[in-house]
Scaffold this motif. Structure first.
Motif, mmCIF file in Angstrom:
data_model
loop_
_atom_site.group_PDB
_atom_site.id
_atom_site.type_symbol
_atom_site.label_atom_id
_atom_site.label_comp_id
_atom_site.label_asym_id
_atom_site.label_seq_id
_atom_site.Cartn_x
_atom_site.Cartn_y
_atom_site.Cartn_z
ATOM 1 N N ILE A 61 -24.575 -46.424 -2.217
ATOM 2 C CA ILE A 61 -23.125 -45.944 -0.957
ATOM 3 C C ILE A 61 -22.322 -46.252 -1.303
ATOM 4 C CG2 ILE A 61 -23.163 -45.567 1.506
ATOM 5 C CD1 ILE A 61 -26.043 -44.816 1.626
ATOM 6 N N VAL A 62 -21.191 -46.731 -1.609
ATOM 7 C CA VAL A 62 -19.841 -47.157 -1.041
ATOM 8 C C VAL A 62 -19.434 -47.989 -0.167
ATOM 9 C CG1 VAL A 62 -17.080 -47.220 -1.873
ATOM 10 C CG2 VAL A 62 -18.748 -46.130 -3.354
ATOM 11 N N SER A 63 -19.462 -49.388 -0.501
ATOM 12 C CA SER A 63 -19.218 -49.834 1.618
ATOM 13 C C SER A 63 -18.170 -49.162 1.828
ATOM 14 C CB SER A 63 -18.797 -51.727 1.264
ATOM 15 O OG SER A 63 -18.467 -51.674 2.291
ATOM 16 N N THR A 64 -17.669 -48.592 3.670
ATOM 17 C CA THR A 64 -16.850 -48.525 4.167
ATOM 18 C C THR A 64 -15.426 -49.533 3.952
ATOM 19 O OG1 THR A 64 -17.510 -49.533 6.282
ATOM 20 C CG2 THR A 64 -17.885 -47.336 5.681
ATOM 21 N N ASP A 65 -15.975 -51.058 3.502
ATOM 22 C CA ASP A 65 -15.246 -52.200 3.146
ATOM 23 C C ASP A 65 -14.285 -52.174 1.828
ATOM 24 O OD1 ASP A 65 -15.365 -53.319 5.809
ATOM 25 O OD2 ASP A 65 -17.188 -53.903 6.039
ATOM 26 N N ALA A 66 -15.495 -51.287 1.286
ATOM 27 C CA ALA A 66 -14.908 -51.556 -0.274
ATOM 28 C C ALA A 66 -13.173 -50.849 -0.435
ATOM 29 C CB ALA A 66 -15.390 -50.896 -1.448
ATOM 30 N N THR A 67 -11.879 -51.879 -1.629
ATOM 31 C CA THR A 67 -10.622 -52.235 -1.167
ATOM 32 C C THR A 67 -10.625 -51.134 -2.925
ATOM 33 O OG1 THR A 67 -10.874 -54.073 -1.903
ATOM 34 C CG2 THR A 67 -10.226 -53.643 0.296
ATOM 35 N N THR A 68 -11.023 -51.821 -3.609
ATOM 36 C CA THR A 68 -10.436 -51.310 -5.064
ATOM 37 C C THR A 68 -11.518 -51.302 -6.620
ATOM 38 O OG1 THR A 68 -10.501 -54.177 -6.018
ATOM 39 C CG2 THR A 68 -8.596 -52.928 -4.982
ATOM 40 N N TRP A 69 -11.768 -50.536 -7.235
ATOM 41 C CA TRP A 69 -12.971 -50.788 -7.867
ATOM 42 C C TRP A 69 -12.745 -51.861 -8.859
ATOM 43 C CZ3 TRP A 69 -15.688 -47.020 -7.573
ATOM 44 C CH2 TRP A 69 -15.570 -45.548 -7.182
ATOM 45 N N GLN A 70 -13.329 -51.699 -9.637
ATOM 46 C CA GLN A 70 -13.287 -53.278 -10.826
ATOM 47 C C GLN A 70 -11.897 -53.675 -11.578
ATOM 48 O OE1 GLN A 70 -16.277 -53.693 -14.150
ATOM 49 N NE2 GLN A 70 -15.932 -55.682 -14.707
#
Length: 450
Positions: free
Chosen positions: A394-403
């Motif tokens: 599950i992608v974190s709701t705090d994630a901002t950018t892909w690698q």
């Protein structure tokens, strides 16, 4: 008799004639001597003369009624259309008239004759090519080619070869491969599908013979064979990079006839990949400058130590997170679309464009499927089965950018996605996909447990 052979014989007699020679002057005079002069224009020795050459050759071959007379290429195309002989960008054959649009502005400005077609290349005879009559070579679908015309020549009456003799000649390579074979057989008055079915049957019989060490999974189409070893290598890479097997198999027949094209034989390069000093590709695969590309294109092909090395380097270009959006696509059409900007790639894979490339890829797939019933479907189904049950995160709701640095869309956050691949960077990273469509690489710190 108005035949291809008689026309080309006249054209060939002019090869090497340069501007300023007596023969050149006589060529211009011959054009001006027949009345009425097209458009009422008397051609000068200083004018462009490619179409003058085409017109005079057709005059001297007794075929003006088939080809028409002109000194302006765009107007000559209008004549071809009026005569019902304009083909556009269809696959050509010897005797066709080839037209060019060098500037890409939709206006034809050069013309010549197709002398031969082999391995998807056309050899031409052109006037006003570097101020003389000369031969040139082009890929048959070079983007600078506006189209072809096919005059209604008479077919030379001849006793046709027995089918068994013809089939053996095809297997020996005397009739070319792929579309070139189709064109040459048709031009000689043979039924391509009937001949090819006989060729395929011979190869099938060989495969079914116990003394031949080839598995039943090997593929055969248009007298080209994809061996068990090569097929196994492709399937392994298909699984590694999550690429639809049928896409790879069909592309490699379309691009290099499964090793039968000239560059495939010379350089182990089944895809016509181009060498450049800056090209890196798969860093684990060594490559070198190979054989020269056609003069009309310039440059050189890449040379590989083996076909397997070519597979590793070529499929690396289609990898997840690369410049193409192919990895993870579970539909053949969508996978082809991912090779072009319209499907999200950074560049178009082929100058042919998505629509025409798709048409020809789908036609090739149908042909391969008919020659090898059910095989492509089974290979894709096995690949689908092997792709099921992937790990999910599950992608974190705090994630901002892909690698890669691209911003993560809001709709992605908080949702679970398939993990196609993992790797270690500064920390563990996951390659995520949504229903087979690759999203991108995400670091472990930006994911939650499934």
């Amino acid at each position: 008799m108005a035949t291809v052979q008689s026309l080309l014989k006249v054209a060939q007699s002019y090869i090497g004639v340069s501007e300023g020679t007596n023969t050149f002057n006589n060529l211009i005079a011959a054009y001006n001597s027949i009345r009425p002069i097209p458009m009422g224009y008397q051609v000068k020795l200083t004018d462009d003369w490619c179409d003058v050459f085409v017109t005079v050759v057709s005059d001297q071959a007794g075929m003006s009624n088939l080809i028409g007379r002109e000194c302006g290429v765009q107007r000559h195309i209008n004549i071809f259309k009026a005569k019902g002989i304009w083909l556009g960008r269809q696959f050509p054959k010897a005797g066709d008239i080839i037209t060019f649009d060098w500037d890409g502005n939709g206006w034809a400005n050069h013309i010549g004759f197709v002398e031969a077609v082999e391995n998807n290349q056309v050899t031409t005879i052109e006037g006003n090519s570097q101020a003389k009559v000369k031969r040139n070579t082009f890929q048959w679908n070079d983007k600078r080619i506006m189209g072809y015309a096919r005059p209604k020549y008479q077919v030379v009456g001849e006793v046709k070869k027995a089918i068994d003799e013809l089939v053996q000649e095809v297997i020996a390579g005397k009739w070319g491969v792929g579309q070139a074979r189709m064109a040459q057989l048709a031009a000689a008055g043979y039924d391509f599908n009937h001949v090819q079915s006989k060729v395929n049957q011979i190869f099938v019989d060989k495969i079914q013979t116990p003394t031949v060490v080839v598995s039943e999974a090997a593929l055969i189409y248009q007298a080209a064979q994809l061996s068990k070893a090569h097929l196994d290598k492709l399937l392994a890479l298909s699984k590694q990079y999550q690429i639809l097997p049928s896409l790879l198999i069909v592309m490699l027949h379309f691009e290099g006839v499964w090793g039968q094209s000239n560059v495939a034989k010379l350089d182990h390069n089944w895809g016509g990949m181009t060498w450049s000093a800056s090209y890196v590709g798969n860093p684990d695969i060594k490559k070198a400058k190979g054989s020269p590309r056609p003069k009309s294109e310039g440059g050189y092909y890449l040379r590989y130590a083996s076909v397997e090395d070519f597979f590793e380097d070529w499929i690396y270009l289609l990898r997840p997170g690369g410049i193409y959006k192919v990895s993870g696509q579970r539909n053949f059409k969508e996978a082809v679309k991912g090779l072009f900007q319209v499907g999200g790639s950074k560049y178009d894979y082929a100058a042919l464009g998505y629509t025409k490339y798709l048409e020809r890829m789908e036609a090739r797939r149908v042909g391969i499927d008919k020659a090898n019933p059910g095989v492509l479907k089974k290979l894709d189904a096995d690949w689908f089965a092997g792709s099921e049950g992937n790990e999910k995160v599950i992608v974190s709701t705090d994630a901002t950018t892909w690698q890669t640095g691209e911003r993560i869309a809001t709709w992605v956050k908080g949702k679970a996605f398939d993990v196609l691949e993992t790797k270690e960077v500064m920390q563990k990273a996951f390659l995520l996909a949504d229903n087979g469509t690759v999203l991108g690489w995400l670091l472990e710190s930006d994911v939650m447990s499934a």
